[in-house]
Design a protein around this motif. Structure first.
Motif, short mmCIF file in Angstrom:
data_model
loop_
_atom_site.label_atom_id
_atom_site.label_comp_id
_atom_site.label_asym_id
_atom_site.label_seq_id
_atom_site.Cartn_x
_atom_site.Cartn_y
_atom_site.Cartn_z
N GLY A 16 4.67 -4.84 16.68
CA GLY A 16 5.42 -5.89 16.01
C GLY A 16 5.72 -7.10 16.85
O GLY A 16 6.31 -8.06 16.35
N GLN A 317 9.46 -2.75 3.47
CA GLN A 317 8.72 -1.50 3.60
C GLN A 317 8.97 -0.58 2.41
O GLN A 317 8.07 0.14 1.95
N SER A 345 2.62 -6.91 9.35
CA SER A 345 2.45 -5.59 8.75
C SER A 345 1.19 -5.54 7.91
O SER A 345 0.54 -6.55 7.66
#
Length: 489
Positions: A16, A317, A345
């Motif tokens: 990330g 998410q 992502s």
């Protein structure tokens, strides 16, 4: 695991976090190895292609230094004597070792080339996934180097092919109305692509707009004649005649309505045509106002809200929204950091930044990170809704007040320099776009038809290798084409 991203700002991401790849020339070494697709590139080729025509005397040792520093950035935990596992030695040069899924350009190309369009539902899903990997022009940082220019053109041709395959699959499934705006934009931006006009005309015809369908084909004929001195190709000529005859085979396939009625349903029960929006803002009053706006707009569904950046990441998410409205400054983890995490992502949503204003550097950093728009929290509801729809359509909407603020922030950062090949009228157009003018406002300012403005903006984006108006605004800031306090171009 390191993720390499070349379909937009060039970067490598691990856990990330964006890795520090050093200066542009050092990054170019890694980018050139990425372009090689895993094959070895001899050191001599690297030297010739990084310094076309005039390599420095110490080019070999410079390349070796670049590779050493890149290896440390990509594998910081590697023992000193252990062989590199990512940027490997492959005598007489080097190669990049990575899975296809970990390099956006490789993954994109693999998906597009291996989809044969036999199953339209599957093809539509694959093309949307592939196009979702794009965050801006490919390899834009290295466009002064011939190899990067060639690769960027090749990838962009695949991108246009993916757009057309997506449109074709959607029409075969009977999803006509929702595709018309995208197909209109595609055909206007690339008027010499006959497949773009075929899809647009067919979509318009199936939507009950026979006159508009014929009008699209007239525009295609004018573009081909003006640019190439050619008439429509055989496919478009047959389509034009079939539309005039209202040929039965042009109608929506018989099984398409059933396919539409059985369209996939999201985890929250929303139909696939509904845009699912998440809100992230630490102020309850702002969240309440945004909820009211979303509730009043058909086709938009609120899937959740967050009070800080960490909650925003968890919300994305859990709910997989289409769009996130994100405050640029929030506690615990600010909006910019959260947006970067979200955008790295798998199959990320579009992120629209909201500001009252944040710092100048944050605004610019967010644009570079690939957000799909900037709006003021005080914007009119129509502006917020337009930003959401523009983001999903692949464009980016910047609030005019934000562009004015950014102009002031970036004035004088670089010596003013217009991109090569632009006329004075082109530069004037860039300046107007940079100040947040719509096509209609530009048309009024220049006293020309709005359609002419739209065509000129689309042609300008294509010539500069840009994806949308937001990137044109960034270019104007970087080149010093606009300055604070001077509203006229």
């Amino acid at each position: 695991m390191v993720i390499f991203r070349a379909l937009g700002p060039f970067e490598a991401v691990a856990e990330g976090e964006t890795l520090d790849l050093g200066g542009q020339r050092q990054q170019a070494v890694l980018a050139r190895l990425l372009v090689a697709g895993g094959r070895a590139v001899p050191v001599g080729v690297l030297i010739d292609e990084l310094w076309p025509g005039e390599p420095p005397a110490q080019a070999l040792s410079t390349i070796q230094g670049y590779v050493s520093r890149l290896r440390r950035a990509l594998e910081p935990g590697r023992a000193p004597r252990k062989e590199a596992g990512i940027l490997i030695s492959a005598p007489p040069g080097y190669a990049l070792r990575a899975d296809i899924e970990h390099v956006d350009a490789w993954r994109f190309e693999n998906v597009v080339k291996n989809d044969h369009g036999d199953d339209p539902a599957r093809s539509l899903e694959l093309m949307e996934t592939a196009l979702g990997l794009w965050r801006g022009p490919a390899l834009a940082e290295f466009q002064e180097l011939p190899w990067a220019q060639s690769e960027a053109l090749r990838l962009d041709e695949l991108r246009l092919l993916a757009i057309e395959r997506r449109g074709d699959a959607a029409l075969r499934l009977g999803r006509t109305g929702t595709m018309i705006p995208d197909l209109e934009g595609h055909a206007s931006a690339h008027p010499l692509r006959e497949e773009a006009w075929r899809l647009l005309a067919l979509a318009l015809y199936r939507a009950g707009r026979q006159g508009d369908a014929l009008g699209a084909l007239r525009r295609a004929r004018e573009a081909l004649r003006d640019e190439l001195g050619l008439d429509l190709g055989p496919t478009l000529q047959r389509l034009e005649q079939d539309i005039l005859n209202q040929a039965a085979h042009l109608d929506t396939p018989a099984d398409a309505p059933q396919a539409v009625r059985q369209a996939p349903v999201s985890a929250t029960g929303a139909a696939a045509g509904t845009l699912r929006v998440a809100i992230a803002d630490d102020q309850a009053l702002v969240r309440t106002g945004l909820k009211v706006i979303l509730d009043s707009e058909p086709g938009l569904e609120l899937v959740g809200e967050a009070e800080n950046g960490e909650q925003a990441i968890a919300l994305v998410q859990a709910t997989r929204p289409d769009v996130v409205l994100m405050d640029i400054q929030m506690p615990r983890l600010d909006g910019l950091a959260a947006a970067r995490r979200i955008l790295t992502s798998e199959a990320p949503p579009k992120v629209i930044m909201m500001t009252t204003f944040g710092t100048d550097e944050n605004l610019y950093s967010a644009l570079r990170a690939g957000v799909s728009g900037f709006v003021l929290k005080t914007s009119a509801p129509e502006q917020l809704i337009a930003a959401v729809r523009a983001a999903v359509a692949g464009d980016a909407l910047l609030d005019p007040a934000v562009t004015t603020h950014l102009i002031a922030a970036f004035a004088g950062r670089r010596d003013p320099a217009a991109p090569s090949g632009l006329s004075d009228s082109d530069v004037d157009l860039v300046k107007l776009v940079a100040r947040g003018f719509t096509n209609r406002q530009i048309a009024v300012t220049l006293a020309v038809p709005e359609r002419e403005v739209a065509d000129e903006v689309a042609a300008l984006l294509k010539r500069l290798g840009l994806v949308d108006r937001a990137q044109l605004v960034v270019l104007a800031y970087e080149r010093g084409l606009v300055s604070p306090g001077s509203p006229e171009p």
